[in-house]
Design a protein around this motif. Sequence first.
Motif, PDB file in Angstrom:
ATOM      1  N   ALA A 193      -9.827 -44.988  11.495  1.00 12.76           N
ATOM      2  CA  ALA A 193     -10.339 -43.747  12.071  1.00 12.76           C
ATOM      3  C   ALA A 193     -10.324 -43.765  13.600  1.00 12.76           C
ATOM      4  CB  ALA A 193     -11.760 -43.486  11.568  1.00 12.76           C
ATOM      5  N   GLN A 194     -10.649 -44.895  14.222  1.00 11.78           N
ATOM      6  CA  GLN A 194     -10.680 -44.981  15.678  1.00 11.78           C
ATOM      7  C   GLN A 194      -9.330 -45.396  16.266  1.00 11.78           C
ATOM      8  OE1 GLN A 194     -13.412 -46.475  13.920  1.00 11.78           O
ATOM      9  NE2 GLN A 194     -14.551 -44.586  14.255  1.00 11.78           N
ATOM     10  N   GLY A 195      -8.317 -45.497  15.413  1.00  8.66           N
ATOM     11  CA  GLY A 195      -6.998 -45.904  15.890  1.00  8.66           C
ATOM     12  C   GLY A 195      -6.336 -44.809  16.708  1.00  8.66           C
ATOM     13  N   THR A 196      -5.434 -45.219  17.582  1.00 10.95           N
ATOM     14  CA  THR A 196      -4.734 -44.257  18.422  1.00 10.95           C
ATOM     15  C   THR A 196      -3.283 -44.209  17.981  1.00 10.95           C
ATOM     16  OG1 THR A 196      -4.303 -45.996  20.035  1.00 10.95           O
ATOM     17  CG2 THR A 196      -6.279 -44.668  20.368  1.00 10.95           C
ATOM     18  N   TRP A 197      -2.380 -44.142  18.916  1.00  9.11           N
ATOM     19  CA  TRP A 197      -0.963 -44.099  18.594  1.00  9.11           C
ATOM     20  C   TRP A 197      -0.494 -45.397  17.947  1.00  9.11           C
ATOM     21  CZ3 TRP A 197       1.811 -47.810  21.116  1.00  9.11           C
ATOM     22  CH2 TRP A 197       1.224 -48.382  22.217  1.00  9.11           C
ATOM     23  N   THR A 198      -1.313 -46.451  17.993  1.00  8.84           N
ATOM     24  CA  THR A 198      -0.936 -47.736  17.398  1.00  8.84           C
ATOM     25  C   THR A 198      -1.248 -47.802  15.908  1.00  8.84           C
ATOM     26  OG1 THR A 198      -3.087 -48.676  17.969  1.00  8.84           O
ATOM     27  CG2 THR A 198      -1.293 -48.979  19.551  1.00  8.84           C
ATOM     28  N   ASN A 199      -1.759 -46.713  15.334  1.00  9.18           N
ATOM     29  CA  ASN A 199      -2.133 -46.716  13.917  1.00  9.18           C
ATOM     30  C   ASN A 199      -0.921 -46.978  13.022  1.00  9.18           C
ATOM     31  OD1 ASN A 199      -4.497 -46.631  12.469  1.00  9.18           O
ATOM     32  ND2 ASN A 199      -4.967 -44.535  13.062  1.00  9.18           N
ATOM     33  N   HIS A 200      -1.187 -47.502  11.843  1.00 10.06           N
ATOM     34  CA  HIS A 200      -0.148 -47.847  10.871  1.00 10.06           C
ATOM     35  C   HIS A 200       0.035 -46.708   9.866  1.00 10.06           C
ATOM     36  CE1 HIS A 200      -3.997 -48.851   9.005  1.00 10.06           C
ATOM     37  NE2 HIS A 200      -3.406 -48.619   7.854  1.00 10.06           N
ATOM     38  N   SER A 201       1.143 -46.744   9.147  1.00  7.23           N
ATOM     39  CA  SER A 201       1.310 -45.786   8.041  1.00  7.23           C
ATOM     40  C   SER A 201       0.608 -46.364   6.811  1.00  7.23           C
ATOM     41  CB  SER A 201       2.788 -45.524   7.755  1.00  7.23           C
ATOM     42  OG  SER A 201       3.421 -46.696   7.325  1.00  7.23           O
TER      43      SER A 201
END
Length: 169
Positions: free
Chosen positions: A76-84
Motif C-alpha cells: 500500500a505504501q509502495g511507490t513506483w518501485t511496487n511489484h506486480s
Amino acid sequence: MAKAKAKEKEGGRKLVAQNKKARHDYHLLTTYECGMVLTGTEVKSLRQGRASLVDGFVQIDGGEAWLHNAHIPEYAQGTWTNHSARRKRKLLLHRAEIDKLASKADESGHTIVPLALYFKDGRAKVEIALAKGKKEYDKRQTLREKQDRRESDRAIAAARRRQRALAGR
C-alpha cells in the motif's frame, strides 16, 4: 513486542498463507522447503500477512524452479518501485532437488504445488510438494474417513465423560 521478536529469533515459523485446497485435491508424495527471490515491496506486503496460494503452481524451466500465480498484493505504501501481484518468482533449491522434482513432475499425473508461505528466521520460505491428483472417489473417501474419525473421537469422549460422572458419585 519484545516477545514476538524473541520468538521470531528462536526460529519461530510465522505463517502468511496456506493452500488447504491442495491437501484436498492431491496426494502429497514429498515436500520441500525452499526460499524465494523477492523484491522489497513483496517482503513488506508478506509481513502484513497478505498473500494467496490458491491458484499457484511450480514449474521447472531451464534448470530453475519458478512459482507461478501466487498472489502477493501490491504494498500500500509502495511507490513506483511496487511489484506486480502475480509475477513469477524464482525458488531457491539445491540442484539435486530441482533435478529430482523435474524428473518426477514429467511423469503422468504428477505436479508440484505450493502448500504454505511463511517466515522462518526472518526469511520468506515456501513449502512445496510433489503431488499426484486425486480422483473424485478418492476425495469422497478421504472426507468419509475424516468424518468417521471425528465421530469415533466424539463417542470416546462421551464415554469418558460418562465414566467420570459415574466415578464422581
